[in-house]
Design an enzyme around this catalytic site. Structure first.
Site, short mmCIF file in Angstrom:
data_model
loop_
_atom_site.label_atom_id
_atom_site.label_comp_id
_atom_site.label_asym_id
_atom_site.label_seq_id
_atom_site.Cartn_x
_atom_site.Cartn_y
_atom_site.Cartn_z
N HIS A 111 52.93 64.00 75.33
CA HIS A 111 52.73 64.53 76.53
C HIS A 111 53.01 63.25 77.77
CE1 HIS A 111 49.33 63.65 79.00
NE2 HIS A 111 48.77 63.82 77.47
N THR A 128 44.36 59.14 73.45
CA THR A 128 42.70 58.96 73.57
C THR A 128 42.10 59.07 72.46
OG1 THR A 128 42.56 60.00 75.29
CG2 THR A 128 40.38 60.66 73.95
N CYS A 135 43.01 62.14 85.03
CA CYS A 135 41.18 62.60 84.24
C CYS A 135 39.97 61.83 84.68
CB CYS A 135 41.62 61.85 82.91
SG CYS A 135 41.89 60.54 82.96
N THR A 142 45.10 68.30 58.09
CA THR A 142 46.04 69.42 57.39
C THR A 142 47.00 68.35 59.21
OG1 THR A 142 45.01 70.66 56.84
CG2 THR A 142 47.52 71.47 57.03
N SER A 178 51.60 58.79 73.15
CA SER A 178 51.20 59.89 73.32
C SER A 178 52.14 60.86 73.37
CB SER A 178 50.23 59.93 74.22
OG SER A 178 49.13 61.49 75.03
C1 LIG Z 1 47.18 59.79 79.38
C2 LIG Z 1 46.55 58.17 78.36
C3 LIG Z 1 46.02 58.19 78.09
C4 LIG Z 1 45.53 59.12 76.63
O1 LIG Z 1 46.29 60.26 75.77
P1 LIG Z 1 46.11 61.47 75.26
O2 LIG Z 1 47.10 61.68 74.68
O3 LIG Z 1 46.48 62.19 76.96
O4 LIG Z 1 44.80 61.22 75.10
C5 LIG Z 1 45.84 56.82 77.25
N1 LIG Z 1 46.10 56.15 77.71
C6 LIG Z 1 46.79 55.50 78.77
C7 LIG Z 1 47.44 54.83 79.44
C8 LIG Z 1 47.50 56.95 79.61
O5 LIG Z 1 48.21 57.03 80.49
#
Ligand SMILES: *Cc1c(COP(=O)(O)O)cnc(C)c1O
Length: 385
Positions: free
Chosen positions: A202, A73, A325, A240, A200
């Site tokens: 996760h 994000t 989301c 940091t 990202s």
């Molecule tokens: C999950 C996702 C995001 C956001 O990632 P976060 O690290 O959770 O903020 C952005 N773009 C896509 C395509 C996603 O699947």
């Protein structure tokens, strides 16, 4: 026990990643501020630089081109707002698509509030954009194009290299939200002519709250920061650095790269088996292109049932309706509406997404639950069609 089939929303942390993160958190040698010049600071910084190289390798970048962020994000906001604002004196037009992730859509809406013009390209009924569509949308004042590699709801894969070629030929910056592609589809920022790319942790078995923005060497000094403070990350992302988070993100990236082909083969087979099992139910429609899709996502709409009841009937499965989301809003998926689905079909949609721990038995169980759930709903509310 819920059967987890929501790997597009988040992936569990790989045990090796969790171990390296826990060790880094507990290691007395790594407690210094990575910006400090003394030995404890330098030790932490060295581990962070090793992680930077691991992340760079996953996408064919140089380590110096990786900026750490709190996730995608933030990376998407930094890319879209930072690149467009830096170039505002040269032009105030941006091109994106109507099926981007909320973080790109939201950043582009912010640009509109600041007086920029945004062209929102609509994909075809299969969810695909054509590079020629992008070319036709470019204007003399266009400075940035932002298009995702893999759609997080449908799994549709865009031809990023073709769009990259169009942008490079016209001297327009190209940003790619590659969150769903990283670790699942081969990425090469050089060959695909990408200037900025977001990932990202996760979404590829790394920690939540850790991500990165690739900014190619020529563009590094041409992005306006969102935050102001110390000089970290070339002044583009002060604050940091979180040593343990980044050590985990680095290892997750290395593992994702090493496993990419095997993971991709295994997950494609599972996804295909799931589709084969549920496509037999009448009135089950695949959302997105049949073949141009990432290995992990299967999105279907079901005729003659109500969206909310469908999710309830599948309570034993951890799946999503629309993007994770946006699920709380209860609104029909805007992405599926753009693909031409009715409100009812967009609402009665399920996104299954498989991952490393998914087994053939899981797929059988999920298919059985789905078939039984749809049959039950149609029996109790036969008029809903
Ligand atoms: C999950 C996702 C995001 C956001 O990632 P976060 O690290 O959770 O903020 C952005 N773009 C896509 C395509 C996603 O699947």
């Amino acid at each position: 026990m819920t059967l987890y089939l929501d790997y597009a929303a988040s992936t569990p942390v790989d045990p090796a990643v969790a171990a390296v993160m826990a060790a880094a958190l507990a290691d007395p040698e790594l407690q210094g501020n990575p910006s400090a010049v003394h030995a404890p600071g330098r030790a932490a910084a060295a581990r962070i630089e090793a992680a930077r190289a691991q992340v760079a390798a996953l996408i064919g970048a140089r380590p110096a081109e990786i900026l750490w962020t709190s996730g995608a994000t933030e990376a998407n906001n930094l890319a879209v707002l930072g690149a467009a604002r830096f170039r505002a004196s040269r032009g105030r037009h941006v091109v994106t698509s109507s099926t981007e992730h909320a973080s790109v859509v939201g950043a582009c809406r912010q640009l509109e509030r600041e007086g920029f013009a945004v062209t929102w390209l609509d994909p075809d009924g299969d969810g695909l954009l054509d590079a020629q569509q992008v070319a036709a949308a470019l204007r003399p004042d266009t400075t940035l194009v932002s298009i995702m590699a893999v759609n997080n709801e449908t799994g549709v894969v865009q031809d990023v290299a073709a769009i990259g070629a169009v942008c490079r030929a016209r001297g327009v910056l190209f940003h790619v939200d590659a969150v769903q592609a990283a670790g699942r589809e081969p990425l090469d920022v050089g060959a695909q002519q990408i200037d900025l790319l977001s990932i990202s942790g996760h979404k590829f078995y790394g920690p939540k709250g850790a991500g990165a923005l690739f900014v190619n060497g020529r563009t590094l000094r041409r992005v306006e920061p969102l935050l102001h403070g110390g000089g970290q990350e070339r002044g583009l992302r002060p604050g940091t650095l979180a040593t343990h988070q980044l050590v985990g993100l680095g290892l997750a990236a290395e593992l994702a790269g090493a496993r990419l082909d095997a993971d991709r083969r295994a997950q494609s087979a599972l996804r295909e088996a799931l589709w084969a099992a549920i496509a037999r139910v009448p009135g089950v429609l695949l959302n997105g292109h049949r073949a141009r899709r990432a290995c992990h996502i299967l999105n279907v709409s079901v005729e003659g049932v109500e969206g909310e009841s469908l999710l309830l009937a599948l309570e034993a499965l951890a799946v999503s309706s629309g993007a994770a989301c946006g699920a709380a809003s209860g609104e029909p998926s805007a992405v599926l509406r753009r693909l031409g689905r009715s409100d009812a079909l967009a609402q009665a949609s399920i996104r299954f997404s498989v991952g490393r721990a998914t087994t053939a038995a899981d797929i059988d169980a999920a298919a059985a639950a789905f078939v039984a759930g749809v049959a039950h709903l149609r029996r109790i509310a036969p008029a809903a069609a």
